[in-house]
Design an enzyme around this catalytic site. Structure first.
Site, PDB file in Angstrom:
ATOM      1  N   HIS A  36      33.921  40.777  34.775  1.00 13.86           N
ATOM      2  CA  HIS A  36      34.619  39.643  35.897  1.00 13.86           C
ATOM      3  C   HIS A  36      33.484  38.865  36.028  1.00 13.86           C
ATOM      4  CE1 HIS A  36      38.040  42.736  36.791  1.00 13.86           C
ATOM      5  NE2 HIS A  36      38.392  42.030  36.259  1.00 13.86           N
ATOM      6  N   HIS A  92      31.046  46.217  38.202  1.00 14.97           N
ATOM      7  CA  HIS A  92      31.812  45.863  39.153  1.00 14.97           C
ATOM      8  C   HIS A  92      31.506  46.312  40.423  1.00 14.97           C
ATOM      9  CE1 HIS A  92      34.794  45.081  35.428  1.00 14.97           C
ATOM     10  NE2 HIS A  92      34.281  45.515  35.496  1.00 14.97           N
ATOM     11  N   GLU A 137      32.166  50.568  40.653  1.00 11.49           N
ATOM     12  CA  GLU A 137      32.483  49.463  41.524  1.00 11.49           C
ATOM     13  C   GLU A 137      31.640  49.701  42.615  1.00 11.49           C
ATOM     14  OE1 GLU A 137      35.361  47.255  41.433  1.00 11.49           O
ATOM     15  OE2 GLU A 137      36.347  47.615  40.000  1.00 11.49           O
TER      16      GLU A 137
END
Ligand SMILES: [Zn+2]
Length: 302
Positions: free
Chosen positions: A57, A149, A214
């Protein structure tokens, strides 16, 4: 110097695509845009390899900066390299435009699912990444893949790992679990079915032990306080130096134990929440995942 991030930002193809690091102990190859393979000349752990990816991303910046800094430190000879390593900036187009993605979310495309999306640079990139990591991983006996991420919004448990669906009865790689424990993560989430994430691909279709990390919220490139991510930095460095050094990782015992969650189901029409809540999706698409907290022993159950 490889300058992985700078070259990716400027779309620059290096004139020289392979070489050695400062102390001559590591060789490197620029495989494709944003993808570098580094190999120790004398292997500490010959059959082990590590894949570190960030920027699947494009606006999840902090892990990209951590990865770039790690590659630079290997090139400078500041940290030893004991395993073959593949460093990947996942979606260079999206990184350059500071967007999550341009046409479609690459982290739903892996495992061949890119063929179900309208062809774009991102479907081509997902296909390329599959082939590059497959070739890289298949030459190793064991491989650990961390895909890093940051979250879109605040979370009750800001820093967590997501383990892809695994063949029932296959416990997580103990080395990976030790690293995750040492990292100071708030929680581990266990997927219960296959999906299109990068780690699903490497975990299911290659022999890698994979985890999506994350790491909390990120700011635009260059504005992150990387001190906030020190424990992950240490995990990455420990992983690639493979025990040649003993990094001063904080003891898990000083913290509360890592919490383990198992996916119950996806939320199709958003009423419930917890993981990756996103109301901005079309009807019929996943708007979140409902979790239940489970005992740690679930990690080892068939
Ligand atoms: Zn992400």
């Amino acid at each position: 110097m490889i300058n992985l991030l700078q070259r990716t930002l400027s779309s620059e193809v290096p004139a020289i695509r392979e070489g050695q690091n400062a102390n001559g102990l590591v060789s490197w190859r620029w495989l494709h845009e944003g993808i570098v393979e580094v190999t120790p000349k004398q292997h500490c752990h010959e059959d082990q390899s590590v894949v570190l990816s960030a920027g699947i991303h494009g606006n999840e910046t902090a892990p990209i900066e951590l990865l770039d800094r790690l590659v630079n430190d290997i090139m400078n000879g500041q940290i030893p390299l004991a395993v073959r390593m593949l460093a990947i900036i996942g979606n260079p187009m999206a990184v350059r435009s500071d967007q999550r993605y341009i046409k479609a979310d690459m982290n739903r495309m892996f495992g061949g699912r890119h063929s179900k999306f309208e062809p774009s640079e991102e479907t081509a990139r997902a296909q390329l990444l599959e082939s590059v990591v497959r070739d890289f991983i298949n030459t190793s006996t064991t491989c650990i893949h961390l895909d890093m991420h940051t979250a879109i919004r605040q979370s009750l448990l800001p820093q967590f790992g997501v383990l892809p669906f695994n063949v029932p009865g296959t416990p997580p790689n103990p080395k990976l679990l030790d690293l995750l424990d040492a990292s100071g993560l708030d929680a581990l989430v266990l997927h219960t079915e296959p999906g299109g994430a990068f780690t699903h691909y490497t975990g299911e279709l290659t022999n890698a032990s994979s985890c999506t990390l994350e790491l909390g919220k990120a700011l635009p490139l260059g504005h992150n306080n990387l001190d906030q991510f020190t424990s992950y930095d240490q995990v990455m460095r420990s992983l690639v130096s493979g025990g040649c050094t003993s990094p001063a990782m904080a003891s898990r015992s000083a913290r509360s134990p890592i919490r383990v969650f198992r996916v119950l189901r996806s939320v199709i029409n958003p009423v419930e929440w917890i993981l990756f809540p996103n109301t901005n999706v079309a009807l019929g698409l996943r708007a979140g995942i409902v979790l239940t907290e489970v005992p740690r022993s679930t990690l080892f159950q068939s």
